[in-house]
Structure formats: structure tokens, C-alpha cells
Design an enzyme around this catalytic site. Structure first.
Site, PDB file in Angstrom:
ATOM      1  N   LYS A 291      -3.524  14.878 -11.938  1.00 57.57           N
ATOM      2  CA  LYS A 291      -2.748  14.561 -13.131  1.00 57.57           C
ATOM      3  C   LYS A 291      -1.728  15.655 -13.448  1.00 57.57           C
ATOM      4  CE  LYS A 291      -4.833  10.676 -13.779  1.00 57.57           C
ATOM      5  NZ  LYS A 291      -4.119   9.385 -13.512  1.00 57.57           N
TER       6      LYS A 291
ATOM      7  N   ASP B  13       0.870  -1.167   0.000  1.00 60.24           N
ATOM      8  CA  ASP B  13       0.000   0.000   0.000  1.00 60.24           C
ATOM      9  C   ASP B  13       0.912   1.223   0.000  1.00 60.24           C
ATOM     10  OD1 ASP B  13      -1.660   2.164   0.543  1.00 60.24           O
ATOM     11  OD2 ASP B  13      -2.881   1.086   2.011  1.00 60.24           O
TER      12      ASP B  13
ATOM     13  N   TYR C 152      -9.431  15.517 -10.290  1.00 63.10           N
ATOM     14  CA  TYR C 152      -8.757  14.699 -11.296  1.00 63.10           C
ATOM     15  C   TYR C 152      -7.683  15.519 -11.999  1.00 63.10           C
ATOM     16  CZ  TYR C 152      -8.180  11.575 -15.339  1.00 63.10           C
ATOM     17  OH  TYR C 152      -7.672  10.743 -16.311  1.00 63.10           O
TER      18      TYR C 152
END
Length: 303
Positions: A178, A77, A174
Site C-alpha cells: 500500500k 490478467d 500489506y
């Protein structure tokens, strides 16, 4: 992809987030080029991640080995620094302190992305969780892995993103994730340059991942049927295409000329000559210019 001589033989890679999609494509193609690849993620034979998908890191490792490399799966993780530290310690112990390629491809943000609402109407906890999953994991991984590369004074760091321009990506968190990943490549490139280690960001075009195939209700065997729902899907590319781009970069003896840049499969195939699994060379930027630019504007100049 077949090579006369494996260009990455003897190289050691870590692909963080290699369970599926672009990460899996990169991991397998690095293996095909001869590398030993440590592939990590939260979905393994021991249990699935909260995404609930069936793909596992063990399957990816098997594909790496079948392609000609050595695949080593380690369930990790990457939001937990202690697990990442243990992962890197194991690589150092098993590979005599060597790490040549680091690929930060952890994502898992699809179910956290709100495409319908502006920032002020989104759930803040969900958005911040996306950033932790998609950006903090990359920082944590680089923090622990880079000392191996700095010591060896060689190597390549790859940050996997979506889009290589400043163009807005349609959803606040988002887009922020990015764009931040590209900036991670820029920052790492600046700090690593004195040590001969390159860092780049890379984007695929329309990626035909396992999840995207499911979305269109097709398989890789009949994927073209998905174009009936969305004609742009006919111009998609497999994760292997992205993987071959990364393998070409990792084998480039002059990779430092690219350090700090945001790259794309649709440009790199022209220089390195790689193809997708069916022998084609998808160019999503060209498709955008011919079919989408009139409605959505230019794709944007590379950063």
C-alpha cells in the site's frame, strides 16, 4: 450520482481491477459522469479468478452503462504484460488513441495477507506473490497505458491504496504494497508533469465492499446490523463514495495542483461536495480522531 451535464462526456477511462470493491465503485461513477469505461479483471462470465468470488467485469460494465456511461469489459490478467499490451492496443484502436483516465485498482491480496505474524515468521513466497499482485500489476499497466496519455498531453492517473500516511498498516507485506502504490503516484506525477498529466493516490475510509459485507454477514440493505460486531462499521462508506471522489478529481480542470499527492475521501468530500449513496458524507478521519486515536494513536498526516 446525478449531473446537470455529464462532466466526463467524451472521456475514455481504463479501470484496472474493476470487478468489485473500490474498483467497481470508481468504474460505475466514472460512467455516471458520462465516461466510456474499459473495465478489466480476471473474474468474468468466462470463469472466476483464484479468489473464487461471483462478481464479474461484465456485471460492472452493465452497471456503468445503466449509470449513463458506456461500459466495456475486457478480461485481463494485469500480471501478464502481453495481455495488458493487447488491452491498450484495443483501446487505442477503438478510441482513436485516446485515454483520459487510468485507474490502477488491482489488488486481490486479501487471502495473501498474514495479519498474525512478523516478517521473519511469514511465508516468503506468499508475501512476494502479494507484492507482484498488488504492485507489479500497477507498474505493468502504467507502462503500457501511459504512452496514450502522454501523446494526448492530458489526463489523470489514479493509484488506489489504503491509508494516505506513513503510518504502519499492521502487516509487513500489506503495508509495503500500500505504501509502494503511493510512491508509484509520486513517481508518475514527476515524470508526467511536463506532459500535463496528473497522478495521485487515493484511499477510502472503512470501505463497505462486497467482501466486507460478507465478512459481517450483512447486505447493503441491512449493513448497519454489522455494527453489532464492530461499532466502527457504522462509519463505513460504499465503493460509490470512493468512485465519486475519483470522478470529481477527473472532472477538475485544475487537477494538476493535486498531482503527486496522496488523497482521501474524507478530505475530498469537503471540497467537491459529493455524498455517499444514502446522502451522508462519511468522514473516517473524524471518527478515528474521536473514537480510536486514544487507543491507536493519530491517523497520521497526509503524505
Amino acid at each position: 450520482m446525478m449531473y446537470d451535464a455529464p462532466p466526463l462526456a467524451g472521456k475514455v477511462a481504463l479501470v484496472a481491477g474493476g470487478t468489485r470493491g473500490g474498483g467497481r465503485g470508481i468504474a460505475v461513477e466514472l460512467g455516471a459522469a458520462g465516461a466510456t469505461v474499459y473495465v478489466t479483471g480476471r473474474s468474468s462470465a468466462a470463469g472466476r479468478s483464484d479468489l473464487g468470488r461471483a462478481e464479474t467485469i461484465e456485471e460492472t460494465a452493465e452497471r456503468i452503462t445503466a449509470a449513463g456511461g458506456v461500459g466495456i469489459p475486457i478480461r485481463t490478467d494485469h500480471s501478464r504484460p502481453d495481455e495488458v499490451r493487447a488491452l491498450v492496443d484495443r483501446i487505442a484502436a477503438e478510441q482513436d488513441g485516446r485515454l483520459d483516465i487510468l485507474v490502477n485498482s488491482v489488488w486481490g491480496g486479501d487471502p495473501l495477507t498474514d495479519w498474525e505474524h512478523p516478517l521473519w515468521e511469514q511465508d516468503l513466497d506468499t508475501g512476494l506473490r502479494l507484492l507482484r499482485q498488488a504492485v507489479e500489476t500497477h507498474v505493468i499497466t502504467s507502462r503500457h497505458a501511459l504512452p496514450l496519455m502522454v501523446t494526448c498531453r492530458t489526463g489523470l492517473v489514479v493509484e488506489v491504496t489504503d491509508g494516505n500516511t506513513a503510518r504502519y498498516r499492521g502487516s509487513f507485506f500489506y503495508d509495503l504494497a500500500k505504501a509502494a502504490v503511493i510512491r508509484l503516484a509520486v513517481a508518475q506525477a514527476a515524470e508526467l508533469k511536463p506532459y500535463g498529466v496528473a497522478a495521485v493516490a487515493i484511499t477510502p475510509g472503512f470501505l463497505r465492499s462486497e467482501a466486507m459485507l460478507d465478512h459481517f454477514g450483512v447486505t447493503e440493505d441491512n449493513w448497519r446490523d454489522g455494527a453489532a460486531k464492530d461499532p466502527n462499521f457504522a462509519h463505513s462508506e460504499t465503493p460509490a463514495y470512493l468512485g465519486r471522489a475519483v470522478a470529481a478529481l477527473a472532472a477538475d480542470p485544475d487537477i494538476m495542483r493535486r498531482t503527486g499527492r496522496a488523497l482521501a475521501t474524507w478530505d475530498l468530500y469537503k471540497e467537491y461536495g459529493f455524498t455517499d449513496t444514502d446522502g451522508t458524507q462519511p468522514d473516517f478521519a473524524a471518527h478515528w480522531a474521536s473514537a480510536l486515536e486514544a487507543d491507536y494513536g493519530p491517523l497520521g498526516e497526509p503524505l
